[in-house]
Scaffold this motif. Structure first.
Motif, mmCIF file in Angstrom:
data_model
loop_
_atom_site.group_PDB
_atom_site.id
_atom_site.type_symbol
_atom_site.label_atom_id
_atom_site.label_comp_id
_atom_site.label_asym_id
_atom_site.label_seq_id
_atom_site.Cartn_x
_atom_site.Cartn_y
_atom_site.Cartn_z
ATOM 1 N N VAL A 271 0.933 -1.345 0.098
ATOM 2 C CA VAL A 271 0.091 -0.018 -0.134
ATOM 3 C C VAL A 271 0.900 1.296 0.185
ATOM 4 O O VAL A 271 1.699 1.237 0.708
ATOM 5 N N PHE A 272 0.549 2.293 -0.829
ATOM 6 C CA PHE A 272 1.556 3.582 -0.872
ATOM 7 C C PHE A 272 0.560 4.657 -0.497
ATOM 8 O O PHE A 272 -0.627 4.623 -1.012
ATOM 9 N N LEU A 273 0.896 5.678 0.250
ATOM 10 C CA LEU A 273 0.132 6.602 0.922
ATOM 11 C C LEU A 273 0.876 7.761 0.489
ATOM 12 O O LEU A 273 2.040 8.009 0.639
ATOM 13 N N HIS A 274 -0.044 8.740 0.080
ATOM 14 C CA HIS A 274 0.354 10.117 -0.364
ATOM 15 C C HIS A 274 -0.816 10.897 -0.258
ATOM 16 O O HIS A 274 -1.832 11.070 -0.885
ATOM 17 N N GLY A 275 -0.417 12.037 0.481
ATOM 18 C CA GLY A 275 -1.546 12.958 1.139
ATOM 19 C C GLY A 275 -2.876 12.126 1.364
ATOM 20 O O GLY A 275 -2.902 11.304 2.105
ATOM 21 N N PRO A 276 -4.142 12.869 1.068
ATOM 22 C CA PRO A 276 -5.307 12.233 1.251
ATOM 23 C C PRO A 276 -5.753 10.716 0.599
ATOM 24 O O PRO A 276 -6.597 9.937 0.760
ATOM 25 N N HIS A 277 -4.452 10.464 -0.228
ATOM 26 C CA HIS A 277 -4.852 9.240 -1.225
ATOM 27 C C HIS A 277 -4.281 7.806 -0.732
ATOM 28 O O HIS A 277 -2.977 8.017 -0.481
ATOM 29 N N ARG A 278 -4.683 6.967 -1.098
ATOM 30 C CA ARG A 278 -4.136 5.478 -0.688
ATOM 31 C C ARG A 278 -4.009 4.718 -2.076
ATOM 32 O O ARG A 278 -5.435 4.625 -2.629
ATOM 33 N N ILE A 279 -2.933 4.167 -2.521
ATOM 34 C CA ILE A 279 -3.023 3.574 -3.616
ATOM 35 C C ILE A 279 -2.780 2.047 -3.082
ATOM 36 O O ILE A 279 -1.801 1.617 -2.308
ATOM 37 N N TRP A 280 -3.730 1.064 -3.410
ATOM 38 C CA TRP A 280 -3.739 -0.157 -2.668
ATOM 39 C C TRP A 280 -4.403 -1.233 -3.854
ATOM 40 O O TRP A 280 -4.391 -0.952 -4.992
ATOM 41 N N GLY A 281 -4.529 -2.366 -3.566
ATOM 42 C CA GLY A 281 -4.870 -3.440 -4.599
ATOM 43 C C GLY A 281 -4.152 -3.623 -5.623
ATOM 44 O O GLY A 281 -2.974 -3.684 -5.330
ATOM 45 N N LEU A 282 -4.816 -3.939 -6.815
ATOM 46 C CA LEU A 282 -3.967 -4.077 -7.903
ATOM 47 C C LEU A 282 -2.983 -3.316 -8.421
ATOM 48 O O LEU A 282 -1.962 -3.184 -8.965
ATOM 49 N N THR A 283 -3.708 -1.906 -8.389
ATOM 50 C CA THR A 283 -2.656 -0.619 -8.630
ATOM 51 C C THR A 283 -1.658 -0.617 -7.592
ATOM 52 O O THR A 283 -0.410 -0.468 -8.372
ATOM 53 N N ALA A 284 -1.589 -1.070 -6.448
ATOM 54 C CA ALA A 284 -0.207 -1.166 -5.713
ATOM 55 C C ALA A 284 0.560 -2.186 -6.151
ATOM 56 O O ALA A 284 1.988 -2.147 -6.127
ATOM 57 N N VAL A 285 0.096 -3.316 -6.447
ATOM 58 C CA VAL A 285 1.065 -4.531 -7.009
ATOM 59 C C VAL A 285 1.638 -4.189 -8.393
ATOM 60 O O VAL A 285 2.730 -4.353 -8.492
ATOM 61 N N ILE A 286 0.952 -3.509 -9.109
ATOM 62 C CA ILE A 286 1.540 -3.240 -10.304
ATOM 63 C C ILE A 286 2.699 -2.057 -10.351
ATOM 64 O O ILE A 286 3.606 -2.093 -10.793
ATOM 65 N N THR A 287 2.250 -1.316 -9.335
ATOM 66 C CA THR A 287 3.230 -0.080 -9.107
ATOM 67 C C THR A 287 4.625 -0.769 -8.534
ATOM 68 O O THR A 287 5.449 -0.329 -8.707
ATOM 69 N N GLU A 288 4.341 -1.691 -7.619
ATOM 70 C CA GLU A 288 5.594 -2.452 -7.211
ATOM 71 C C GLU A 288 6.329 -3.173 -8.345
ATOM 72 O O GLU A 288 7.592 -3.307 -8.295
ATOM 73 N N PHE A 289 5.626 -3.839 -9.211
ATOM 74 C CA PHE A 289 6.263 -4.562 -10.273
ATOM 75 C C PHE A 289 7.042 -3.572 -11.099
ATOM 76 O O PHE A 289 8.121 -3.779 -11.513
#
Length: 196
Positions: free
Chosen positions: A156-174
């Motif tokens: 999970v990536f946190l930036h300001g009020p937004h949280r990047i999680w789920g498939l979007t976080a997995v793709i970000t990590e790749f």
């Protein structure tokens, strides 16, 4: 991300690493495709995300995601789906020659295949994007348990009020693993699946 990860040398390295998977995965059927837009904002390497409208129906309203969506029968392949959806969602036209390759597919909870397509879109002025109204070191991990037993871990990536999680976080990590090998160290853990 490192400043040189979007250099011509970095692009060649990524294209070379993704060439085999791109040839195989590009023509396979998938439920959906997303574009992972590599860009720079004020000279700093960045990934472009979208924020889904909170007026949408369904469980993903208000989520941070990559531009993309369901494959259309008229789409030639997953690359075409990702480019078309990006144009429709944020008004960003990405030429096919800017595609670096196809990342490892991910699967949603319904087991539908989502194919991430990596592309360099160059310097961006966020004010130039036209989002369709209808349509970061702040990282951690969420551990999932079932029946009192550890099952898997997702980033999970946190930036300001937004949280990047789920498939979007997995793709970000790749993507971070590909762009910054040896520097970005993921901590994903998953139990081994039973054999047979």
């Amino acid at each position: 991300m490192l400043p040189d990860c979007l250099s011509a040398e970095g692009e060649r390295r990524c294209r070379r690493l993704l060439a085999g998977a791109t040839a195989r995965l590009r023509v396979r059927p998938a439920a959906a495709a997303v574009l992972v837009p590599l860009c720079s904002v004020r000279g700093v390497p960045a990934l472009l995300y979208t924020l889904r409208s909170s007026r949408l129906a369904g469980r993903h309203k208000g989520d941070v995601s990559f531009p993309g969506g369901k494959c259309d029968p008229a789409d030639r392949d997953v690359v075409h789906t990702a480019l078309r959806e990006t144009r429709e969602e944020v008004g960003l036209v990405v030429p096919e020659e800017h595609v670096w390759g196809v990342l490892r597919p991910v699967h949603d909870q319904q087991k539908a295949t989502v194919v991430p397509v990596l592309a360099g879109v160059g310097p961006l002025d966020p004010q130039s994007l036209r989002p369709n109204p209808d349509e970061e070191q702040n990282q951690g991990y969420t551990h999932f348990c079932h029946g009192g037993h550890f099952r898997y871990t997702l980033p999970v990536f946190l930036h300001g009020p937004h949280r990047i999680w789920g498939l979007t976080a997995v793709i970000t990590e790749f993507t971070l693993q590909l762009l910054a090998p040896g520097i970005y160290q993921p901590c994903l853990a998953s139990p081994e699946l039973p054999r047979g």
